[in-house]
Design a protein around this motif. Structure first.
Motif, PDB file in Angstrom:
ATOM      1  N   LEU A  82       0.837  -1.201   0.000  1.00 35.18           N
ATOM      2  CA  LEU A  82       0.000   0.000   0.000  1.00 35.18           C
ATOM      3  C   LEU A  82       0.873   1.252   0.000  1.00 35.18           C
ATOM      4  N   ALA A  83       0.456   2.251  -0.774  1.00 31.33           N
ATOM      5  CA  ALA A  83       1.177   3.527  -0.816  1.00 31.33           C
ATOM      6  C   ALA A  83       1.035   4.218   0.535  1.00 31.33           C
ATOM      7  N   LEU A  84       2.161   4.699   1.068  1.00 33.31           N
ATOM      8  CA  LEU A  84       2.222   5.245   2.410  1.00 33.31           C
ATOM      9  C   LEU A  84       2.849   6.632   2.413  1.00 33.31           C
ATOM     10  N   ALA A  85       2.284   7.521   3.238  1.00 32.20           N
ATOM     11  CA  ALA A  85       2.900   8.817   3.526  1.00 32.20           C
ATOM     12  C   ALA A  85       3.001   8.933   5.035  1.00 32.20           C
ATOM     13  N   ARG A  86       4.075   9.587   5.506  1.00 31.18           N
ATOM     14  CA  ARG A  86       4.289   9.752   6.943  1.00 31.18           C
ATOM     15  C   ARG A  86       4.318  11.233   7.310  1.00 31.18           C
ATOM     16  N   ARG A  87       3.546  11.575   8.321  1.00 34.92           N
ATOM     17  CA  ARG A  87       3.503  12.954   8.794  1.00 34.92           C
ATOM     18  C   ARG A  87       4.876  13.398   9.301  1.00 34.92           C
ATOM     19  N   SER A  88       5.603  12.520   9.969  1.00 35.03           N
ATOM     20  CA  SER A  88       6.906  12.881  10.521  1.00 35.03           C
ATOM     21  C   SER A  88       7.931  13.208   9.434  1.00 35.03           C
ATOM     22  N   HIS A  89       7.654  12.780   8.214  1.00 38.62           N
ATOM     23  CA  HIS A  89       8.537  13.073   7.078  1.00 38.62           C
ATOM     24  C   HIS A  89       7.988  14.209   6.222  1.00 38.62           C
ATOM     25  N   ASP A  90       6.961  14.895   6.723  1.00 39.42           N
ATOM     26  CA  ASP A  90       6.299  16.000   6.010  1.00 39.42           C
ATOM     27  C   ASP A  90       5.775  15.573   4.645  1.00 39.42           C
ATOM     28  N   GLN A  91       5.285  14.352   4.553  1.00 41.66           N
ATOM     29  CA  GLN A  91       4.725  13.848   3.299  1.00 41.66           C
ATOM     30  C   GLN A  91       3.229  14.127   3.262  1.00 41.66           C
ATOM     31  N   SER A  92       2.725  14.388   2.092  1.00 44.39           N
ATOM     32  CA  SER A  92       1.314  14.698   1.908  1.00 44.39           C
ATOM     33  C   SER A  92       0.474  13.424   1.857  1.00 44.39           C
ATOM     34  N   PRO A  93      -0.739  13.466   2.398  1.00 47.04           N
ATOM     35  CA  PRO A  93      -1.638  12.323   2.295  1.00 47.04           C
ATOM     36  C   PRO A  93      -2.302  12.198   0.915  1.00 47.04           C
ATOM     37  N   ALA A  94      -2.062  13.162   0.050  1.00 48.86           N
ATOM     38  CA  ALA A  94      -2.690  13.132  -1.281  1.00 48.86           C
ATOM     39  C   ALA A  94      -2.191  11.917  -2.067  1.00 48.86           C
ATOM     40  N   GLY A  95      -3.119  11.164  -2.604  1.00 46.76           N
ATOM     41  CA  GLY A  95      -2.778  10.075  -3.507  1.00 46.76           C
ATOM     42  C   GLY A  95      -2.245   8.807  -2.879  1.00 46.76           C
ATOM     43  N   VAL A  96      -2.260   8.689  -1.562  1.00 51.94           N
ATOM     44  CA  VAL A  96      -1.797   7.455  -0.928  1.00 51.94           C
ATOM     45  C   VAL A  96      -2.976   6.717  -0.291  1.00 51.94           C
ATOM     46  N   ALA A  97      -2.756   5.453   0.014  1.00 54.30           N
ATOM     47  CA  ALA A  97      -3.795   4.647   0.661  1.00 54.30           C
ATOM     48  C   ALA A  97      -3.753   4.770   2.177  1.00 54.30           C
ATOM     49  N   VAL A  98      -2.542   5.017   2.716  1.00 57.21           N
ATOM     50  CA  VAL A  98      -2.370   5.079   4.171  1.00 57.21           C
ATOM     51  C   VAL A  98      -1.529   6.299   4.530  1.00 57.21           C
ATOM     52  N   TYR A  99      -2.023   7.057   5.501  1.00 61.39           N
ATOM     53  CA  TYR A  99      -1.284   8.196   6.045  1.00 61.39           C
ATOM     54  C   TYR A  99      -0.937   7.855   7.474  1.00 61.39           C
ATOM     55  N   LEU A 100       0.344   7.670   7.752  1.00 63.01           N
ATOM     56  CA  LEU A 100       0.793   7.337   9.095  1.00 63.01           C
ATOM     57  C   LEU A 100       0.963   8.623   9.890  1.00 63.01           C
ATOM     58  N   ALA A 101       0.091   8.801  10.849  1.00 62.19           N
ATOM     59  CA  ALA A 101       0.093   9.995  11.692  1.00 62.19           C
ATOM     60  C   ALA A 101       1.054   9.728  12.847  1.00 62.19           C
ATOM     61  N   ASP A 102       2.338   9.893  12.563  1.00 61.05           N
ATOM     62  CA  ASP A 102       3.380   9.500  13.509  1.00 61.05           C
ATOM     63  C   ASP A 102       4.056  10.693  14.178  1.00 61.05           C
ATOM     64  N   THR A 103       3.240  11.635  14.613  1.00 63.41           N
ATOM     65  CA  THR A 103       3.686  12.720  15.479  1.00 63.41           C
ATOM     66  C   THR A 103       2.669  12.823  16.608  1.00 63.41           C
ATOM     67  N   MET A 104       3.061  13.402  17.700  1.00 59.49           N
ATOM     68  CA  MET A 104       2.231  13.360  18.903  1.00 59.49           C
ATOM     69  C   MET A 104       0.930  14.163  18.822  1.00 59.49           C
ATOM     70  N   VAL A 105       0.836  15.171  18.014  1.00 62.93           N
ATOM     71  CA  VAL A 105      -0.381  15.985  17.949  1.00 62.93           C
ATOM     72  C   VAL A 105      -1.444  15.372  17.034  1.00 62.93           C
ATOM     73  N   CYS A 106      -1.079  14.368  16.287  1.00 64.18           N
ATOM     74  CA  CYS A 106      -1.981  13.846  15.254  1.00 64.18           C
ATOM     75  C   CYS A 106      -3.316  13.343  15.769  1.00 64.18           C
ATOM     76  N   LEU A 107      -3.325  12.613  16.849  1.00 64.04           N
ATOM     77  CA  LEU A 107      -4.590  12.069  17.321  1.00 64.04           C
ATOM     78  C   LEU A 107      -5.558  13.186  17.676  1.00 64.04           C
ATOM     79  N   THR A 108      -5.065  14.249  18.278  1.00 66.39           N
ATOM     80  CA  THR A 108      -5.912  15.391  18.598  1.00 66.39           C
ATOM     81  C   THR A 108      -6.506  15.985  17.331  1.00 66.39           C
ATOM     82  N   ILE A 109      -5.706  16.130  16.298  1.00 65.36           N
ATOM     83  CA  ILE A 109      -6.183  16.700  15.039  1.00 65.36           C
ATOM     84  C   ILE A 109      -7.307  15.851  14.464  1.00 65.36           C
TER      85      ILE A 109
END
Length: 141
Positions: A82-109
């Motif tokens: 699956l195509a993956l983007a990671r928040r900790s790498h400043d990658q965009s969620p556009a066009g991927v199947a999975v966005y890994l919210a791997d920074t501490m503020v993500c769950l709140t957002i």
């Protein structure tokens, strides 16, 4: 609601981050695997792969419970093809199947988003329970 995850008042900076992320996601179905544990990965991946058969544009926002799980989850997603983007790498969620919210503020957002379905661990590990989020204080409109 009585839950700090839903009742928390978030600041303007987090609202701005949330708006930017939502814009990058576009108008597609989004669900959140929130606060997952090691036994849940297979169930989450299977659920998302099944959803992708019906909605190829669906996005899974994955927020592992513990930071030390971030890399392991990323490896499993990549291993599933699956195509993956990671928040900790400043990658965009556009066009991927999975966005890994791997920074501490993500769950709140993401828990404050109106109209998103989130997953949380069931009573036994590996079980998935869905909950529709309908927060009136959502940063996304």
């Amino acid at each position: 609601t009585g839950s700090i995850k839903f009742d928390l008042d978030i600041g303007e900076d987090v609202r701005h981050q949330a708006a930017s992320l939502r814009a990058a996601m576009g108008a597609r179905p989004v669900w959140i695997a929130a606060s997952t544990h090691p036994g849940a990965e297979a169930a989450v991946l299977a659920a998302h792969q099944q959803l992708l058969k019906e909605r190829a544009d669906a996005l899974l926002v994955w927020v592992p419970r513990h930071p030390e799980r971030f890399d392991a989850v990323a490896e499993q997603v990549s291993g599933a093809g699956l195509a993956l983007a990671r928040r900790s790498h400043d990658q965009s969620p556009a066009g991927v199947a999975v966005y890994l919210a791997d920074t501490m503020v993500c769950l709140t957002i993401f828990l404050k988003e109106k109209g998103v379905t989130r997953q949380s661990p069931g009573k036994s590990r590996g079980q998935v329970r869905a909950q529709k989020v309908d927060s009136h204080a959502a940063p996304f409109n």
